[in-house]
Structure formats: structure tokens, C-alpha cells
Design a protein around this motif. Structure first.
Motif, PDB file in Angstrom:
ATOM      1  N   VAL A 124      -9.210  -2.811  -4.108  1.00 30.52           N
ATOM      2  CA  VAL A 124      -8.001  -3.547  -4.491  1.00 30.52           C
ATOM      3  C   VAL A 124      -6.853  -2.956  -3.667  1.00 30.52           C
ATOM      4  N   PRO A 125      -6.406  -3.679  -2.656  1.00 30.77           N
ATOM      5  CA  PRO A 125      -5.385  -3.099  -1.776  1.00 30.77           C
ATOM      6  C   PRO A 125      -4.060  -2.873  -2.494  1.00 30.77           C
ATOM      7  N   GLY A 126      -3.277  -1.974  -1.956  1.00 33.75           N
ATOM      8  CA  GLY A 126      -1.958  -1.702  -2.533  1.00 33.75           C
ATOM      9  C   GLY A 126      -0.900  -1.746  -1.448  1.00 33.75           C
ATOM     10  N   ILE A 127       0.343  -1.704  -1.865  1.00 31.31           N
ATOM     11  CA  ILE A 127       1.439  -1.678  -0.884  1.00 31.31           C
ATOM     12  C   ILE A 127       1.550  -0.260  -0.345  1.00 31.31           C
ATOM     13  N   THR A 128       1.299  -0.138   0.929  1.00 35.23           N
ATOM     14  CA  THR A 128       1.350   1.195   1.538  1.00 35.23           C
ATOM     15  C   THR A 128       2.787   1.694   1.653  1.00 35.23           C
ATOM     16  N   ALA A 129       2.934   3.011   1.687  1.00 38.24           N
ATOM     17  CA  ALA A 129       4.279   3.612   1.706  1.00 38.24           C
ATOM     18  C   ALA A 129       5.134   3.054   2.840  1.00 38.24           C
ATOM     19  N   ALA A 130       4.551   2.854   4.008  1.00 38.03           N
ATOM     20  CA  ALA A 130       5.347   2.375   5.150  1.00 38.03           C
ATOM     21  C   ALA A 130       5.998   1.039   4.842  1.00 38.03           C
ATOM     22  N   VAL A 131       5.297   0.199   4.112  1.00 40.08           N
ATOM     23  CA  VAL A 131       5.819  -1.132   3.783  1.00 40.08           C
ATOM     24  C   VAL A 131       6.757  -1.050   2.570  1.00 40.08           C
ATOM     25  N   GLY A 132       6.328  -0.363   1.528  1.00 39.22           N
ATOM     26  CA  GLY A 132       7.110  -0.312   0.287  1.00 39.22           C
ATOM     27  C   GLY A 132       8.390   0.503   0.415  1.00 39.22           C
ATOM     28  N   CYS A 133       8.297   1.673   1.033  1.00 40.04           N
ATOM     29  CA  CYS A 133       9.467   2.555   1.094  1.00 40.04           C
ATOM     30  C   CYS A 133      10.524   1.987   2.035  1.00 40.04           C
ATOM     31  N   THR A 134      10.095   1.423   3.156  1.00 39.88           N
ATOM     32  CA  THR A 134      11.091   0.844   4.064  1.00 39.88           C
ATOM     33  C   THR A 134      11.752  -0.376   3.422  1.00 39.88           C
ATOM     34  N   ALA A 135      10.968  -1.170   2.680  1.00 41.22           N
ATOM     35  CA  ALA A 135      11.561  -2.324   1.993  1.00 41.22           C
ATOM     36  C   ALA A 135      12.654  -1.850   1.039  1.00 41.22           C
TER      37      ALA A 135
END
Ligand code: SAH
Length: 258
Positions: A124-135
Motif C-alpha cells: 500500500v503506497p504512501g506519500i513519500t517525504a519528498a512529496v509530502g514535506c515539500t508540499a
């Protein structure tokens, strides 16, 4: 209304390798929430928040395999064995990891240990830090005026960073995101500059991104090691001119705004 090709079967043990996202529990996928709620056993590590663990059934067994009080990690072999043993007992095991389990999360290695035992699993994929934290920092990873590509890189480097292809990273229209890089900022800075990136290149460190404690430290590549000294783990290092957009696009108001 499920499109899942994998239906958890209570007769057989199985493992769901689940991404917990970068921090904010609302960033969990619907599927992750379903799996956490119905798991018999949840094997989790340091980056998974208490609010997410609170979704577990009161009867679920929670197994912590992150850094212990003595700062030692549970060895990877031991984690693999826990997953295999619990699945063989017929349990529905959720292996819960921060971010996405296939991005610097050793999820692949854990699944390999299940595959050799012919034990069933799903991802079950998750939002990776690179995507979530920059957002949450208001930093778009790409932007037509700034960056045409983006790369995720481990900061867990060999001694002199010789395991990284630095010339391929040092481009001004490229966004670089380093995971686990806080201690390696002097090497990251030196390698990028010696391979041609300007020392004025904007960069940012996002500490505890997508949580109420988020901090964003911005500066130039020249200042990166000094910024890193003010930051704590978990932190993400972002290099590239997109980081300048934080000033204009920051929208998330953490409790400890700086
Ligand atoms: N599988 C995870 C990454 C695990 S490696 C994912 O996909 O996000 C651990 C590193 O992730 C940390 O050292 C840090 O660089 C980064 N990280 C994870 N969560 C973070 C957060 N909330 N804020 C900043 N960095 C984070």
C-alpha cells in the motif's frame, strides 16, 4: 467498491506493507487506514506517529522495531523474521513505515524475505517525504521556470560520497531531494559545488515536515552545512531554485512557526 486485486483472507497469514506518509495522519490513503484498522499485528518504526497507531484495533499487537532507547536499531534480519513468523502464525500483519515503503524504506528487502517463504503480501503506497514535506513547505518539486526534473537521493553516503554520481546531479534546472542527509551536508555541499553547481544555489531543510512541529530553514548551498547544524532529524534537504518559492507559497501554519 474495491479495486483491490488482493483481498485479505483471515484463514491465511499475510503481510500488508503500508506507507504511513510523512506525518499528518490525514495523508494516509484510504486503503492504509482500512489495513491498519483490521490488522492483528502492526510492526512499526520511529517515523510513524501515535495518532496513526491510534487507528489500530484495541486488540492489535503493536511491535516497535525502530531505534531503541539505547539508540540501537532492531537488525533488519530480525525484522524480516518477525514478519515471516507472524505471517506463518496466520496473522494479518501490517508492516507500517513512514512515507512510502519502497522509497529508502527497505520495503523491498522485507518483501523478498516473505517471497522466498511463499508468504502472501501486498503493498500500500504512501506519500513519500519528498512529496509530502515539500508540499507542506510550499516548495513545488518542479516548476516550468525552475526545474524540469527532480531526483531523490540517499544522504546515507559512503565515507567520501563516492557511491553517488555527483556530476549528474549538479544541474541548475534540477531539484535534488536528499533523505537522511543531515550529517552529510558538508559532503553534499562540497561535491555539488566541485561538480559545477553555484554556491548561491538556493536550498532548504525541512525538519519534521507535514507535522505541527514543521520548520523550514532556507539559504544558499554555501550556507547548507550551517543550516544543517540547526536542524534535527527527521529532516529533508532540498537543493534547487524551487526552494525560493517557499517564501511566496508557504501555506501550512505549523504550531512552532519560525
Ligand atoms: N520511506 C520514507 C523514507 C525513510 S528514510 C519515505 O518515503 O518518506 C528516513 C528519512 O526520510 C529521514 O532521514 C528524512 O530525511 C526523511 N523524512 C521522513 N519523514 C520526514 C519528515 N516528516 N520531515 C522531514 N524529513 C522526513
Amino acid at each position: 467498491m474495491s479495486h483491490s486485486s488482493f483481498t485479505p483472507d483471515n484463514e491465511l497469514g499475510f503481510v500488508s506493507l503500508v506507507g504511513a506518509g510523512p506525518g499528518d495522519p490525514d495523508l494516509l490513503t484510504v486503503k492504509a487506514v482500512k489495513r491498519i484498522r483490521t490488522a492483528d499485528v502492526i510492526v512499526f518504526d520511529r517515523l510513524v506517529s501515535q495518532e496513526i497507531l491510534d487507528l489500530a484495533s484495541p486488540t492489535a499487537e503493536l511491535v516497535y522495531v525502530g531505534k531503541k532507547l539505547d539508540h540501537h536499531f532492531v537488525p533488519q534480519d530480525e525484522i524480516n523474521q518477525i514478519l515471516v513468523d507472524q505471517a506463518k502464525l496466520g496473522k494479518h500483519v501490517v508492516r507500517l513505515k513512514g512515507g512510502d515503503p519502497f522509497i529508502f524504506g527497505r520495503g523491498g528487502e522485507e518483501l523478498q524475505s516473505l517471497a522466498v517463504e511463499n508468504l502472501p503480501f501486498e503493498v500500500v503506497p504512501g506519500i513519500t517525504a519528498a512529496v509530502g514535506c515539500t508540499a507542506y513547505a510550499g516548495i513545488p518539486l518542479t516548476h516550468r521556470d525552475h526545474a524540469q526534473s527532480v531526483q531523490f537521493i540517499t544522504g546515507h553516503l559512503k565515507q567520501h560520497g563516492e557511491d553517488i554520481d555527483w556530476p549528474s546531479l549538479a544541474h541548475s534546472n534540477h531539484t535534488l531531494v536528499f533523505y537522511m542527509g543531515l550529517k552529510q551536508c558538508p559532503t553534499i555541499q562540497a561535491k555539488l559545488i566541485s561538480n559545477g553547481l553555484a554556491d548561491s544555489t538556493p536550498c532548504a531543510i525541512i525538519e519534521r515536515g507535514a507535522t505541527p512541529q514543521q520548520r523550514v530553514l532556507s539559504g544558499s548551498l554555501q550556507e547548507l552545512p550551517a543550516l544543517a547544524e540547526q536542524a534535527e532529524s527527521p529532516s529533508l534537504i532540498v537543493v534547487g531554485s524551487v526552494t525560493e518559492l517557499h517564501q511566496q507559497l508557504a501555506w501550512f501554519k505549523p504550531e512552532l512557526d519560525v
